[in-house]
Each structure stands twice: as structure tokens, then as C-alpha cells.
Design a protein around this motif. Structure first.
Motif, PDB file in Angstrom:
ATOM      1  N   THR A  39      35.173  24.143  50.292  1.00  0.00           N
ATOM      2  CA  THR A  39      34.541  24.684  49.082  1.00  0.00           C
ATOM      3  C   THR A  39      33.113  24.188  48.852  1.00  0.00           C
ATOM      4  O   THR A  39      32.417  24.726  47.993  1.00  0.00           O
ATOM      5  N   GLU A  45      30.060  32.051  42.002  1.00  0.00           N
ATOM      6  CA  GLU A  45      30.523  33.443  42.022  1.00  0.00           C
ATOM      7  C   GLU A  45      31.626  33.627  43.060  1.00  0.00           C
ATOM      8  O   GLU A  45      32.644  34.263  42.785  1.00  0.00           O
ATOM      9  N   THR A  48      34.989  31.701  42.053  1.00  0.00           N
ATOM     10  CA  THR A  48      35.764  32.245  40.931  1.00  0.00           C
ATOM     11  C   THR A  48      36.094  33.732  41.086  1.00  0.00           C
ATOM     12  O   THR A  48      36.751  34.308  40.219  1.00  0.00           O
ATOM     13  N   ARG A  49      35.680  34.328  42.185  1.00  0.00           N
ATOM     14  CA  ARG A  49      35.944  35.749  42.416  1.00  0.00           C
ATOM     15  C   ARG A  49      37.407  35.955  42.803  1.00  0.00           C
ATOM     16  O   ARG A  49      37.956  35.240  43.633  1.00  0.00           O
ATOM     17  N   ARG A  50      38.006  36.945  42.192  1.00  0.00           N
ATOM     18  CA  ARG A  50      39.404  37.268  42.486  1.00  0.00           C
ATOM     19  C   ARG A  50      39.485  38.477  43.409  1.00  0.00           C
ATOM     20  O   ARG A  50      38.621  39.344  43.390  1.00  0.00           O
ATOM     21  N   TRP A  55      44.839  34.909  42.736  1.00  0.00           N
ATOM     22  CA  TRP A  55      44.019  33.763  42.371  1.00  0.00           C
ATOM     23  C   TRP A  55      42.736  33.680  43.187  1.00  0.00           C
ATOM     24  O   TRP A  55      42.713  33.998  44.369  1.00  0.00           O
ATOM     25  N   SER A  56      41.699  33.172  42.525  1.00  0.00           N
ATOM     26  CA  SER A  56      40.418  32.900  43.183  1.00  0.00           C
ATOM     27  C   SER A  56      40.540  31.629  44.026  1.00  0.00           C
ATOM     28  O   SER A  56      41.545  30.909  43.965  1.00  0.00           O
ATOM     29  N   GLN A  58      38.873  28.917  43.491  1.00  0.00           N
ATOM     30  CA  GLN A  58      38.937  27.799  42.544  1.00  0.00           C
ATOM     31  C   GLN A  58      40.319  27.682  41.913  1.00  0.00           C
ATOM     32  O   GLN A  58      40.811  26.575  41.680  1.00  0.00           O
ATOM     33  N   GLU A  59      40.960  28.806  41.649  1.00  0.00           N
ATOM     34  CA  GLU A  59      42.316  28.779  41.114  1.00  0.00           C
ATOM     35  C   GLU A  59      43.311  28.269  42.160  1.00  0.00           C
ATOM     36  O   GLU A  59      44.277  27.584  41.814  1.00  0.00           O
ATOM     37  N   ASN A  99      43.211  28.249  33.234  1.00  0.00           N
ATOM     38  CA  ASN A  99      41.859  28.811  33.266  1.00  0.00           C
ATOM     39  C   ASN A  99      40.946  27.962  34.156  1.00  0.00           C
ATOM     40  O   ASN A  99      39.864  27.535  33.742  1.00  0.00           O
ATOM     41  N   HIS A 100      41.384  27.714  35.372  1.00  0.00           N
ATOM     42  CA  HIS A 100      40.615  26.898  36.315  1.00  0.00           C
ATOM     43  C   HIS A 100      39.233  27.470  36.599  1.00  0.00           C
ATOM     44  O   HIS A 100      38.305  26.711  36.914  1.00  0.00           O
ATOM     45  N   ASN A 101      39.061  28.779  36.470  1.00  0.00           N
ATOM     46  CA  ASN A 101      37.743  29.366  36.712  1.00  0.00           C
ATOM     47  C   ASN A 101      36.717  28.965  35.658  1.00  0.00           C
ATOM     48  O   ASN A 101      35.518  29.076  35.887  1.00  0.00           O
TER      49      ASN A 101
END
Length: 173
Positions: A39, A45, A48-50, A55-56, A58-59, A99-101
Motif C-alpha cells: 500500500t 483515491e 479507497t476506490r471500490r 471492499w476497497s 483500505q477496507e 468506515n475505514h475509508n
């Protein structure tokens, strides 16, 4: 590209010999570094993009952090001599509600490293007798050893690291 199987559909054969325990502990010890490496150069961007409702990146990282408490509880279960290990929340409510994003990847990675190093510290302290203790895994409905739990966690880590790599390839194009 070879398709991946959903985690919940995975089957496991817990047949590792005892001498593999140090190797499996090293896998779980190395997950924070591998996650950080994956990472490190990604933009907010991309992180956090799904991909649809999935999940993204980051999620995915946040989910690994969210499950550290379950691993610790399961070690507590083994230490207490319980017959059955604590059950996972198969709905992953904690990850969905976290809400990890909205957080930063740095916060997630630092918290994950801290939690995981405490987990590994405990694993490093166990002797051969303890590593062979058994308890029922509630979802798999099979008795597993501490060694098997550690392997299960390593496989779960790799499942999500592979998904992160997949998302990176998807979003790079």
C-alpha cells in the motif's frame, strides 16, 4: 489470471507437522510488512476506490485489523482450555461499520502492526505442548491445534493480500 475462491468456501486440511510452527509464525509476523509494502505508493483515491460493492484496498487492510481481536480471543480460549473457540462474526459487521475509508492508511497500518506484534509475541512464548492443544473451530466444525489456528490466520491474511494485489492490477489500467 486464476480466479480466487471466496474465503467462506475455502476448505482446509490441518495436517502440518509440529516442526512447521516456527515457519507459520513467521508468515503471520510478516503480514504487516507485506501489507505496508503493497500500500506504500498508492494514492488515497486508489486506496479507497471500490470495485462495485466490494471492499476497497483500505477496507481490506482495515478488515485484517478488525480481526486481530478474534485471534487474541482464540488464544485466550486455548489458554483457558475451552473446548470450543470463539466464533467469528460472519457478517463482518465491524468492518462494514468501521468506515475505514474515512481513516488514513497510516493509522490502519500502525494499529494493525501493533496488534499483530502482540499476537506474535504470544505465539513465540508457547511451548510444544501448548502448540498442540486442541479446540473446536466453530465454523469449520473440526478440532484444531494452536498451530492450525496460526496457519488459518496466515491463509486469511494471504487471501486479503491477494485481493489487494488484484485491486491494484484492476485500478492500474
Amino acid at each position: 489470471m486464476v480466479g480466487r475462491t471466496e474465503w467462506i468456501k475455502r476448505q482446509f486440511a490441518f495436517e502440518l507437522p509440529l516442526w512447521m510452527y516456527p515457519n507459520v509464525v513467521e508468515r503471520v509476523r510478516g503480514t504487516p510488512a507485506r501489507l505496508e509494502d503493497l500500500t506504500r505508493s498508492l494514492t488515497g483515491e486508489i486506496l479507497t476506490r471500490r470495485d462495485g460493492d466490494k471492499w476497497s484496498i483500505q477496507e481490506q487492510a482495515g478488515h485484517l485489523l478488525d480481526l486481530e481481536g478474534l485471534g487474541m480471543k482464540r488464544l485466550d480460549d486455548f489458554e483457558a482450555g475451552r473446548e470450543t473457540l470463539s466464533a467469528a462474526d460472519m457478517e463482518n459487521r465491524r468492518t462494514h461499520e468501521a468506515n475505514h475509508n474515512a481513516d488514513t492508511i497510516e493509522n490502519i497500518l500502525a494499529a494493525f502492526r501493533k496488534e499483530r506484534m502482540e499476537f506474535v509475541r504470544r505465539l513465540d512464548a508457547y511451548d510444544e505442548g501448548f502448540v498442540q492443544r486442541m479446540a473446536l473451530h466453530p465454523r469449520l466444525n473440526v478440532r484444531i491445534r494452536v498451530l492450525d489456528l496460526t496457519f488459518f490466520i496466515a491463509e486469511h491474511d494471504d487471501h486479503h493480500l491477494a485481493r489487494i494485489s488484484e485491486l491494484m492490477r484492476l485500478f492500474a489500467g
